[in-house]
Motif scaffolding. Structure first.
Motif, PDB file in Angstrom:
ATOM      1  N   GLU A   3       0.817  -1.214   0.000  1.00 55.95           N
ATOM      2  CA  GLU A   3       0.000   0.000   0.000  1.00 55.95           C
ATOM      3  C   GLU A   3       0.847   1.258   0.000  1.00 55.95           C
ATOM      4  N   LEU A   4       2.143   1.086   0.266  1.00 56.57           N
ATOM      5  CA  LEU A   4       3.023   2.250   0.300  1.00 56.57           C
ATOM      6  C   LEU A   4       3.666   2.525  -1.052  1.00 56.57           C
ATOM      7  N   ILE A   5       3.473   1.632  -1.985  1.00 59.00           N
ATOM      8  CA  ILE A   5       4.128   1.831  -3.277  1.00 59.00           C
ATOM      9  C   ILE A   5       3.200   2.625  -4.186  1.00 59.00           C
ATOM     10  N   SER A   6       3.659   3.774  -4.600  1.00 58.41           N
ATOM     11  CA  SER A   6       2.810   4.636  -5.414  1.00 58.41           C
ATOM     12  C   SER A   6       3.276   4.591  -6.865  1.00 58.41           C
ATOM     13  N   THR A   7       2.411   5.021  -7.724  1.00 56.28           N
ATOM     14  CA  THR A   7       2.778   5.042  -9.141  1.00 56.28           C
ATOM     15  C   THR A   7       2.595   6.438  -9.682  1.00 56.28           C
ATOM     16  N   SER A   8       3.359   6.773 -10.679  1.00 51.91           N
ATOM     17  CA  SER A   8       3.265   8.010 -11.460  1.00 51.91           C
ATOM     18  C   SER A   8       2.921   9.238 -10.618  1.00 51.91           C
ATOM     19  N   ILE A   9       3.758   9.542  -9.665  1.00 54.92           N
ATOM     20  CA  ILE A   9       3.564  10.752  -8.866  1.00 54.92           C
ATOM     21  C   ILE A   9       4.032  11.957  -9.672  1.00 54.92           C
ATOM     22  N   MET A  10       3.173  12.966  -9.742  1.00 50.22           N
ATOM     23  CA  MET A  10       3.544  14.188 -10.457  1.00 50.22           C
ATOM     24  C   MET A  10       4.213  15.147  -9.478  1.00 50.22           C
ATOM     25  N   ALA A  11       5.256  15.808  -9.945  1.00 51.49           N
ATOM     26  CA  ALA A  11       5.894  16.820  -9.093  1.00 51.49           C
ATOM     27  C   ALA A  11       4.914  17.958  -8.868  1.00 51.49           C
ATOM     28  N   PRO A  12       4.740  18.394  -7.626  1.00 50.79           N
ATOM     29  CA  PRO A  12       3.794  19.482  -7.386  1.00 50.79           C
ATOM     30  C   PRO A  12       4.295  20.801  -7.987  1.00 50.79           C
ATOM     31  N   LEU A  13       3.377  21.559  -8.533  1.00 52.65           N
ATOM     32  CA  LEU A  13       3.723  22.871  -9.077  1.00 52.65           C
ATOM     33  C   LEU A  13       2.936  23.933  -8.319  1.00 52.65           C
ATOM     34  N   GLY A  14       3.316  25.178  -8.490  1.00 50.86           N
ATOM     35  CA  GLY A  14       2.638  26.233  -7.748  1.00 50.86           C
ATOM     36  C   GLY A  14       3.157  26.289  -6.334  1.00 50.86           C
ATOM     37  N   GLU A  51      -0.455   8.050   3.254  1.00 52.97           N
ATOM     38  CA  GLU A  51      -0.918   9.232   2.502  1.00 52.97           C
ATOM     39  C   GLU A  51       0.258  10.032   1.980  1.00 52.97           C
ATOM     40  N   HIS A  52       1.254  10.151   2.816  1.00 51.65           N
ATOM     41  CA  HIS A  52       2.440  10.915   2.441  1.00 51.65           C
ATOM     42  C   HIS A  52       3.070  10.331   1.186  1.00 51.65           C
ATOM     43  N   ILE A  53       3.207   9.022   1.149  1.00 51.20           N
ATOM     44  CA  ILE A  53       3.818   8.385  -0.027  1.00 51.20           C
ATOM     45  C   ILE A  53       2.878   8.468  -1.228  1.00 51.20           C
ATOM     46  N   SER A  54       1.597   8.425  -0.935  1.00 51.20           N
ATOM     47  CA  SER A  54       0.642   8.594  -2.030  1.00 51.20           C
ATOM     48  C   SER A  54       0.733  10.011  -2.620  1.00 51.20           C
ATOM     49  N   ASN A  55       1.002  10.998  -1.778  1.00 51.95           N
ATOM     50  CA  ASN A  55       1.116  12.380  -2.259  1.00 51.95           C
ATOM     51  C   ASN A  55       2.419  12.640  -3.011  1.00 51.95           C
ATOM     52  N   TYR A  56       3.514  12.087  -2.478  1.00 48.88           N
ATOM     53  CA  TYR A  56       4.831  12.483  -2.992  1.00 48.88           C
ATOM     54  C   TYR A  56       5.623  11.356  -3.641  1.00 48.88           C
ATOM     55  N   GLY A  57       5.208  10.119  -3.435  1.00 43.47           N
ATOM     56  CA  GLY A  57       6.042   9.005  -3.867  1.00 43.47           C
ATOM     57  C   GLY A  57       7.110   8.720  -2.822  1.00 43.47           C
ATOM     58  N   ARG A  58       7.845   7.654  -3.060  1.00 41.76           N
ATOM     59  CA  ARG A  58       8.885   7.271  -2.102  1.00 41.76           C
ATOM     60  C   ARG A  58      10.110   8.148  -2.262  1.00 41.76           C
ATOM     61  N   PHE A 229      14.864  20.616   5.805  1.00 36.03           N
ATOM     62  CA  PHE A 229      14.904  19.167   5.555  1.00 36.03           C
ATOM     63  C   PHE A 229      13.712  18.728   4.694  1.00 36.03           C
ATOM     64  N   ALA A 230      12.565  19.370   4.888  1.00 31.35           N
ATOM     65  CA  ALA A 230      11.391  19.018   4.077  1.00 31.35           C
ATOM     66  C   ALA A 230      11.636  19.378   2.609  1.00 31.35           C
ATOM     67  N   HIS A 231      12.245  20.543   2.373  1.00 29.07           N
ATOM     68  CA  HIS A 231      12.570  20.904   0.980  1.00 29.07           C
ATOM     69  C   HIS A 231      13.571  19.913   0.385  1.00 29.07           C
ATOM     70  N   LEU A 232      14.549  19.522   1.195  1.00 25.40           N
ATOM     71  CA  LEU A 232      15.541  18.553   0.717  1.00 25.40           C
ATOM     72  C   LEU A 232      14.846  17.276   0.226  1.00 25.40           C
ATOM     73  N   ALA A 233      13.836  16.847   0.972  1.00 28.68           N
ATOM     74  CA  ALA A 233      13.109  15.629   0.593  1.00 28.68           C
ATOM     75  C   ALA A 233      12.439  15.786  -0.772  1.00 28.68           C
ATOM     76  N   LEU A 234      11.939  16.987  -1.059  1.00 27.65           N
ATOM     77  CA  LEU A 234      11.299  17.210  -2.360  1.00 27.65           C
ATOM     78  C   LEU A 234      12.330  17.331  -3.476  1.00 27.65           C
ATOM     79  N   ILE A 235      13.421  18.005  -3.197  1.00 26.50           N
ATOM     80  CA  ILE A 235      14.471  18.182  -4.216  1.00 26.50           C
ATOM     81  C   ILE A 235      15.058  16.824  -4.609  1.00 26.50           C
ATOM     82  N   ALA A 236      15.251  15.946  -3.615  1.00 27.06           N
ATOM     83  CA  ALA A 236      15.785  14.612  -3.924  1.00 27.06           C
ATOM     84  C   ALA A 236      14.817  13.849  -4.820  1.00 27.06           C
ATOM     85  N   ARG A 237      13.521  14.049  -4.624  1.00 25.21           N
ATOM     86  CA  ARG A 237      12.529  13.330  -5.443  1.00 25.21           C
ATOM     87  C   ARG A 237      12.411  13.915  -6.844  1.00 25.21           C
ATOM     88  N   PHE A 238      12.298  15.243  -6.913  1.00 23.44           N
ATOM     89  CA  PHE A 238      11.877  15.848  -8.185  1.00 23.44           C
ATOM     90  C   PHE A 238      12.976  16.657  -8.883  1.00 23.44           C
TER      91      PHE A 238
END
Ligand code: SF4
Length: 458
Positions: A3-14, A51-58, A229-238
């Motif tokens: 249930e933690l594996i997400s697919t095709s997560i879009m990078a958030p914009l705005g 939910e977090h992984i569903s929103n952002y991916g792993r 640290f939260a921004h770092l998590a997004l930069i590493a993903r996207f």
């Protein structure tokens, strides 16, 4: 774990990047400003790990040190705690000291500025984004211990629950400890955080060494604000290029802002650096305006008459050209019927009370500075107040063990420069604000009982 594996997560914009899934983060104006939490930010539905992984991916695995440094440099991520230091440089400083000792990670969420609520909002709503950033960088540095330093009890409980959730799922071997900040203005300073983690008092330590080379128990310590640290998590993903989308000049990404004062919708906002103060204040429901305190108590003032005067983007280049900085991510709004000099004097009185009492110039000098400034604010004897300030400031400035006294002096200088016309009126016993209120708009009642009249007549 499926249930933690997400697919095709879009990078958030705005502007809504950190605030995906937050319960209150619904409204959006002109693409650059989003209201994401009220000041109470009551713990209600913490975003769960699923939910977090569903929103952002792993969070990606297998990133090397070189990859993350390169990505960080492209992103130009800067610290969100106040100083705005480039995060890649901080990481490099820790790496260069890590050959002999295993480094330690510290996420600072103490939010010592009483009107700031952005870190509490982030920690209560989405602790997993902060934990992602901590875990990622700990893996790269081979760190075994990390600490999250938090003042707000609800946020600490939320963070502890999130750490347990990850541990129960076997997602992290990193030992992450939540450390209570006792509060107080200087308790969030880097060396004070380190002392508290070492079970000492949360007071600044006199040291010429930076915590990057010698922090917690002498280990190289990567210490940064929780939002960083939260921004770092997004930069590493996207990626770094994604992070720069929507940014202005060198500044990129989004940031959380606490917007408070005489407005209809005080709260926490997520904004891009392309957001103008006009957009932000319109969304916050500003009416008549007298001045803005930009960056928090160690920030600076902007004198203002109308919203239309504020077509100023929030990027550092633009703000620096006006001798301002976004600092700790705070915008305090004063309306026409509030005297900014009185307001500043109240803040200075509070800050003087927050000296750690470890350095003579700070402990003895700040009360004198506060008294002199109160005379100016209350028109009791403006010339005497100005003369006293001129005499005392050189005895205090640059002489503290930390930046606390210099921050206070910076606020006074900004007030005197921006509201010089106001001070001229005070000299002749008047004020542009008829019947100016002496209540404090930009200090919460629970930390402040103003005695300006008392100290001005000393
Ligand atoms: S300058 Fe003031 S706040 Fe800073 S360490 Fe010295 S006494 Fe404490």
């Amino acid at each position: 774990m499926s249930e933690l594996i997400s697919t095709s997560i879009m990078a958030p914009l705005g502007p809504r990047r950190l605030s995906l899934g937050w319960e209150q983060a619904q409204r959006n104006v002109n693409g650059n400003v989003a209201f994401v939490a009220d000041l109470d930010s009551k713990p209600r539905t913490r975003v769960s790990l699923a939910e977090h992984i569903s929103n952002y991916g792993r969070i990606p695995t297998g990133m090397t040190l070189g990859m993350i440094l390169e990505t960080l440099k492209v992103s130009n991520l800067t610290g969100r705690g106040g100083a705005g230091f480039p995060f890649a440089k901080k990481l490099e400083a820790v790496i260069s000291s890590s050959s002999k000792r295993v480094p330690v990670i510290v996420a600072n969420g103490s939010e010592s500025e009483p009107i700031s609520k952005k870190d509490v909002a982030l920690l209560r709503n989405n602790p997993h984004l902060v934990l992602d950033g901590i875990s990622l960088v700990a893996g790269i540095l081979n760190a075994k211990n990390a600490y999250v330093y938090i003042k707000d009890r609800e946020a600490a409980a939320t963070m502890s629950a999130a750490i347990r959730e990850r541990r129960d799922r076997g997602l992290s071997e990193l030992r992450i400890t939540v450390v209570d900040s006792p509060g107080g203005y200087v308790s969030g300073q880097e060396t004070a955080v380190v002392r508290r983690i070492e079970k000492g008092p949360a007071l600044p330590r006199f040291s010429t060494e930076r915590v990057a080379s010698s922090g917690v128990k002498g280990a190289p310590t990567l210490l940064s604000n929780v939002e960083t640290f939260a921004h770092l998590a997004l930069i590493a993903r996207f990626g770094g290029d994604w992070y720069r989308l929507g940014g202005v000049s060198k500044d990129a990404g989004s940031r959380l802002l606490t917007v408070v004062g005489e407005i209809e919708r005080p709260g926490v906002y997520e904004v891009t650096s392309a957001a103008t103060l006009t957009e932000i204040l319109r969304e916050a429901g500003a009416g008549s305006l007298k001045g803005l305190l930009v960056g928090g108590y160690f920030g600076g003032w902007l004198g203002v008459n109308t919203l239309a005067d504020l077509d100023i983007t929030l990027d550092e280049t633009t703000l620096n050209s006006k001798r301002l900085s976004i600092g700790a991510g705070i915008i305090g709004v004063l309306a026409k019927n509030t005297c900014p000099v009185v307001e500043a004097a109240g803040i200075v009185e509070y800050l003087a009370s927050q000296s750690a009492g470890q350095c003579g110039p700070c402990f003895n000098g700040l009360p004198e500075i506060s008294t002199a400034f109160a005379r100016i604010a209350l028109s009791s004897n403006v010339d005497r107040g100005l003369t006293e300030l001129k005499a005392v400031i050189p005895l205090v400035e640059g002489r503290g063990g930390c930046q606390h006294p210099d921050g206070v002096i910076g606020l006074i200088r900004s007030t005197v420069a921006v509201f010089s016309d106001e001070i001229k009126l005070h000299k002749v016993g008047r004020c542009s604000v008829n019947g100016a209120s002496h209540r404090s708009v930009l200090l919460p009642n629970n930390v402040f009982a103003s005695n300006l009249t008392g100290i001005a007549t000393r």
